[in-house]
Design an enzyme around this catalytic site. Structure first.
Site, mmCIF file in Angstrom:
data_model
loop_
_atom_site.group_PDB
_atom_site.id
_atom_site.type_symbol
_atom_site.label_atom_id
_atom_site.label_comp_id
_atom_site.label_asym_id
_atom_site.label_seq_id
_atom_site.Cartn_x
_atom_site.Cartn_y
_atom_site.Cartn_z
ATOM 1 N N ALA A 47 0.865 -1.238 -0.072
ATOM 2 C CA ALA A 47 -0.159 -0.062 -0.019
ATOM 3 C C ALA A 47 0.812 1.303 0.025
ATOM 4 O O ALA A 47 0.292 2.166 0.230
ATOM 5 C CB ALA A 47 -0.995 0.038 1.301
ATOM 6 N N ASN A 48 2.152 1.166 -0.335
ATOM 7 C CA ASN A 48 3.082 2.327 -0.489
ATOM 8 C C ASN A 48 2.943 3.112 -1.860
ATOM 9 O O ASN A 48 3.299 4.206 -2.055
ATOM 10 C CB ASN A 48 4.339 2.049 0.039
ATOM 11 C CG ASN A 48 5.018 0.819 -1.139
ATOM 12 O OD1 ASN A 48 4.188 -0.207 -1.386
ATOM 13 N ND2 ASN A 48 5.905 1.203 -1.834
ATOM 14 N N SER A 175 -6.395 -10.681 -11.403
ATOM 15 C CA SER A 175 -6.451 -10.118 -12.948
ATOM 16 C C SER A 175 -7.414 -10.862 -13.911
ATOM 17 O O SER A 175 -7.228 -12.039 -13.756
ATOM 18 C CB SER A 175 -4.945 -9.881 -13.260
ATOM 19 O OG SER A 175 -5.214 -9.404 -14.637
ATOM 20 N N TYR A 200 3.019 -14.533 -14.831
ATOM 21 C CA TYR A 200 2.161 -13.627 -14.147
ATOM 22 C C TYR A 200 0.711 -14.294 -14.106
ATOM 23 O O TYR A 200 -0.341 -14.190 -13.377
ATOM 24 C CB TYR A 200 2.325 -12.197 -14.870
ATOM 25 C CG TYR A 200 1.165 -11.040 -14.147
ATOM 26 C CD1 TYR A 200 1.492 -10.489 -12.958
ATOM 27 C CD2 TYR A 200 -0.105 -10.787 -15.003
ATOM 28 C CE1 TYR A 200 0.371 -9.774 -12.265
ATOM 29 C CE2 TYR A 200 -0.916 -9.948 -14.302
ATOM 30 C CZ TYR A 200 -0.681 -9.307 -13.055
ATOM 31 O OH TYR A 200 -1.336 -8.198 -12.460
#
Length: 286
Positions: A47-48, A175, A200
């Site tokens: 969450a940065n 995703s 991915y």
């Protein structure tokens, strides 16, 4: 050739003129619930920056105590400072978490359990994409290790607090490309063949399957879980691919902002009445 270039120029001009309307469509819906979170505890990985940061901002605005769990503590502190100033909520905290290292994951969970008795919302947001072949500290292929196995272990270690805090929720960012993924049991670590795009996809499929199975195992506990596709978002996630960075720049007027991309996560974390849909996959347009 001149005709082709003329048509291409006209098409691109049309796209950019109509960009606001197209952007409005691709932006998708907005989480409209008015649920407030005073006294609630939230953990958000990664969450940065990006979607995670905007998710943390909105949950902090609603009064939650938010833990930003990230590898880069300095970036995390910068994001937390910004969020605290923006929301006037001083309870935005940063703790180190490296999802590529199970020792770090266990250390985070141990420290969190020492600080907090409850956990109401866990958002497994962090991820990597299109990385050149590499392995985590424990020898797992990086996409599988960070995107799936790291969050799998983290969730397992925090399940006790989630159950004690019920009703509680787990939100796993997946995703739409999970549709192209496979669980390649014969080559989980990609040692026989490796394609970073498909790696991915495989990890995002693992997120969806994990969500589905976790929902089954948590039936009757008051803890529900959801997989989400945030849409195609302008973020740092594509930084390992020069081609995607180029495409993201070219089509940036049509991509979601991080705030728009956070809406699906916020919906699954906050919306009332979602309990019967535990284990399901949510997406907000593209």
């Amino acid at each position: 050739m001149l005709v082709f270039l003329g048509l291409l120029t006209s098409f691109l001009s049309f796209l950019y003129v109509t960009a606001p309307s197209i952007r409005k469509f691709f932006a998708g819906g907005v989480c409209e619930t008015n649920v407030q979170l005073p006294g609630k505890v939230v953990v958000i990985t990664g969450a940065n920056t990006g979607i995670g940061k905007e998710t943390a901002r909105e949950l902090a605005r609603r009064g939650a105590r938010v833990y930003i769990a990230c590898r880069d503590v300095l970036k995390g502190e910068s994001a937390a400072s910004e969020i605290r100033a923006d929301t006037k909520n001083s309870q935005v905290l940063v703790r180190k978490l490296d999802l590529a290292d199970t020792k770090s994951i266990r250390a985070f969970a141990e420290g969190f359990r020492a600080e907090e008795k409850q956990l109401h919302i866990l958002i497994n947001n962090a991820g990597v994409m299109m990385c050149p072949y590499s392995k985590t500290a424990d020898g797992f292929e990086t996409h599988l290790g960070v995107n799936h196995l790291g969050h799998f272990l983290l969730t397992h270690l925090l399940l006790g607090q989630l159950k004690e805090s019920a009703p509680a929720r787990v939100v796993n960012l997946s995703s739409v490309v999970h549709h192209a993924g496979k669980i390649r049991f014969h080559d989980l670590q990609g040692e026989k063949s490796y394609n970073r795009g498909f790696a991915y996809c495989h990890s995002k499929l693992a997120n969806v399957l994990f969500t589905r199975e976790l929902a089954k195992r948590l039936q009757g506990t008051g803890v529900t879980t959801y997989a989400v596709h945030p849409g195609i978002v302008r973020s740092e996630l594509v930084r390992h691919s020069f081609l995607l960075c180029l495409l993201w720049q070219l089509f940036s007027p049509f991509l979601k902002t991080a705030r728009e991309g956070a809406q699906t996560s916020l919906h699954c974390a906050l919306a009332e009445g979602l309990e019967p849909l535990s284990g399901k996959y949510f997406r907000n347009i593209f």
